[in-house]
Design a protein around this motif. Sequence first.
Motif, PDB file in Angstrom:
ATOM      1  N   ARG A  11     -18.055  35.176  56.401  1.00 17.42           N
ATOM      2  CA  ARG A  11     -16.943  36.015  55.839  1.00 17.42           C
ATOM      3  C   ARG A  11     -17.552  36.602  54.439  1.00 17.42           C
ATOM      4  O   ARG A  11     -18.206  35.777  53.995  1.00 17.42           O
ATOM      5  CB  ARG A  11     -15.755  35.307  55.682  1.00 17.42           C
ATOM      6  N   PRO A  12     -17.245  37.580  54.277  1.00 24.48           N
ATOM      7  CA  PRO A  12     -17.550  38.073  52.852  1.00 24.48           C
ATOM      8  C   PRO A  12     -16.955  37.437  51.802  1.00 24.48           C
ATOM      9  O   PRO A  12     -15.944  36.908  51.850  1.00 24.48           O
ATOM     10  CB  PRO A  12     -17.207  39.776  52.783  1.00 24.48           C
ATOM     11  N   GLY A  14     -15.157  36.806  48.115  1.00 23.81           N
ATOM     12  CA  GLY A  14     -14.378  37.498  47.051  1.00 23.81           C
ATOM     13  C   GLY A  14     -15.013  37.348  45.874  1.00 23.81           C
ATOM     14  O   GLY A  14     -15.997  37.294  45.681  1.00 23.81           O
ATOM     15  N   GLU A 237     -10.691  44.624  45.197  1.00 31.12           N
ATOM     16  CA  GLU A 237     -11.463  43.911  46.378  1.00 31.12           C
ATOM     17  C   GLU A 237     -10.360  43.442  47.423  1.00 31.12           C
ATOM     18  O   GLU A 237     -10.691  43.894  48.534  1.00 31.12           O
ATOM     19  CB  GLU A 237     -11.985  42.215  45.833  1.00 31.12           C
ATOM     20  N   GLU A 238      -9.184  43.317  47.170  1.00 31.09           N
ATOM     21  CA  GLU A 238      -8.255  43.127  48.158  1.00 31.09           C
ATOM     22  C   GLU A 238      -7.801  44.426  48.882  1.00 31.09           C
ATOM     23  O   GLU A 238      -7.654  44.491  50.225  1.00 31.09           O
ATOM     24  CB  GLU A 238      -7.123  42.448  47.425  1.00 31.09           C
ATOM     25  N   PHE A 240      -9.614  47.320  48.950  1.00 27.56           N
ATOM     26  CA  PHE A 240     -10.762  47.927  49.752  1.00 27.56           C
ATOM     27  C   PHE A 240     -10.925  46.979  51.004  1.00 27.56           C
ATOM     28  O   PHE A 240     -11.178  47.676  51.874  1.00 27.56           O
ATOM     29  CB  PHE A 240     -11.765  47.969  48.779  1.00 27.56           C
ATOM     30  N   SER A 241     -10.913  45.773  50.942  1.00 25.15           N
ATOM     31  CA  SER A 241     -11.086  44.998  52.025  1.00 25.15           C
ATOM     32  C   SER A 241     -10.228  44.994  53.147  1.00 25.15           C
ATOM     33  O   SER A 241     -10.294  45.066  54.243  1.00 25.15           O
ATOM     34  CB  SER A 241     -11.280  43.392  51.676  1.00 25.15           C
ATOM     35  N   GLY A 242      -9.298  45.204  52.834  1.00 25.81           N
ATOM     36  CA  GLY A 242      -7.822  45.703  53.615  1.00 25.81           C
ATOM     37  C   GLY A 242      -7.469  46.891  53.783  1.00 25.81           C
ATOM     38  O   GLY A 242      -6.097  47.376  53.922  1.00 25.81           O
ATOM     39  N   HIS A 243      -8.433  48.188  53.494  1.00 26.36           N
ATOM     40  CA  HIS A 243      -8.123  49.278  53.225  1.00 26.36           C
ATOM     41  C   HIS A 243      -7.228  49.922  54.520  1.00 26.36           C
ATOM     42  O   HIS A 243      -6.420  50.918  54.438  1.00 26.36           O
ATOM     43  CB  HIS A 243      -9.339  50.118  53.034  1.00 26.36           C
ATOM     44  N   GLU A 506     -25.191  40.871  57.448  1.00 27.91           N
ATOM     45  CA  GLU A 506     -24.055  40.787  58.223  1.00 27.91           C
ATOM     46  C   GLU A 506     -24.037  40.520  59.609  1.00 27.91           C
ATOM     47  O   GLU A 506     -23.137  40.269  60.141  1.00 27.91           O
ATOM     48  CB  GLU A 506     -22.980  41.930  57.741  1.00 27.91           C
TER      49      GLU A 506
END
Length: 614
Positions: A11-12, A14, A237-238, A240-243, A506
């Motif tokens: 996982r990426p 944070g 971060e939140e 963009f990761s869940g855009h 990745e």
Amino acid sequence: MSKKDNNTSSRPMGPRHGMVPGEKAKDFKGTIVKLLKYMSSYKVGIVFVLIFAIGSTAFNIAGPKVLSKAITEIFNGLVGKISGSGGIDFTKIGQILLIMLGLYLISSLFSFIQGWIMTGISQKLCFRFRKEISEKINRMPMKYFESKTVGEVLSRITNDVDTLGMSLNQSVTQLITSVTMIIGVLIMMLSISPLMTLIALVILPISVLLIAVVVKMSQKYFITQQKYLGKVNGQVEEVFSGHNIVKAFNREEAAIEEFDQTNDVLFQSAWKSQFLSGMMQPIMMFVGNLGYVAVAVSGSILAVKRVIEVGDIQAFIQYVRNFTQPISQLAQVSNMLQSTAAASERVFEFLNEEEEIDNVENPVSVQNIQGKVSFEHVHFGYNPDKIIINDFSCEVEPGQTVAIVGPTGAGKTTMVKLLMRFYDVSGGSIKVDGHDIRDFNRSELRESFGMVLQDTWLFKGTIMENIRYGRLDATDEEVIAAAKAAHAHHFIQTLPGGYQMELNEEADNVSQGQKQLLTIARAILADNKILILDEATSSVDTRTEARIQKAMNNLMRGRTSFVIAHRLSTIKDADLILVMKDGDIIEQGSHEELLAKNGFYAELYNSQFEEAIA
């Protein structure tokens, strides 16, 4: 679990949760003492740093005094030329300037040497800390990593060690040179004129008082700035990761509004803190200029009275400038030492964490393990006062397949963690080939297990290297044979470069199903006697699942296998099915036996088909 086939989530990360600027150590004194003990290994180098730093500063301090002789000589020569009694002695001035040049050259050389030695010491210390942290990670229990984020662990080996190295390198040399400079300059100033020294020293408390006021005013804004900088980073971060989710639920405006509120607080605190901190230099310059005026006036009067020479005024003004500079540097050193202590404290805290220790004097050999596994009256709880597995027993013969099923959170993975000694049982025992697993060396025991997880783990490198990770001494032919057994050979040949194709960091330049086949090939190559397959087909389509299932059947052939699965249709042929609910094994038996009982397993099994029909 074998280190050869340690499949973990990729996982990426944070935002890093490392040390923030201005963070203070909880135990400053204790941490510095520990750090000094670590540095005692380099005490010879530190002594040389001390000698060369003092030497460099001393030669630097002597420069203005020597230069004053040249200025006095020029002044006297001009006066003599005007009065007709003599002229400027350029030979003497040249000699004085050569002496001054020599002093500054030696000072620079000493400074270079002490900087080179100190940089070496700080980097050796960083190397040692990184080495100890990386070794410590392999000795730590799984429960530590389950309670910490990836970013928190990585920040110890990256952010904190880097901060420690940089701040230590700068703070030690600056502390030595600043203290030496203050003492040396004060002596030189007193040697020129005690009265002028007193005037210069009276000015200093004014600047200290003004700076203290500014620091007090700016500190609260710096704290707010750091706090809201973290919030802004977290929001960015939140979002963009869940855009995709944000757009799917039309939450763009709400996200922007929330960001604007946080960003506004950051803006207000940032400009106030930067403005106030920016005022320090002008204040120092203003007070310094007042000091220069006072020194120049008093020096002129003393020169006229022939108490001091003209060149001494110039030297004294330089010393005043040199006196205020190390005082401000000492304030910076204080902040750097706080950063050093805070970073050191976090590193020492990590190094002092509890470890997995094998106290087995004569561990059982893992050679020729057949794969028989026995659970005998096993009791276990993550907390001693909350037992979640009560009196579980079963026998697994070599080569048998055991399926562990149950709803999410039932404790299926807990069984695997106990088997691999990530945790020890609270009561009873787990045996492999008749030996309690606590009688094995922990790392050797895990080398007897192969593992394929739902979350595949592949690293940046060629496909050949990723499969060979299962057994590093395997030949290319053995790697290809393992890929064929895993039904991965065909798709690998279709990729550009085939087995030499480079996977990115990745590993997202191959599909999820292809990644899973590669991890199965790696497990086949490792050739472990006991296998753990954790939800290995849950995130792929039906057609890919069929291919993976074939590969897994090849993998499980002749090996004791523990299979965790949500899709009950994939484990109908298992020799033994363990049904878990709320941490306990409530049913066990074959597929037909459990259906005949018409219990919880039958309910789970039939519900999947009801959902499919619906």
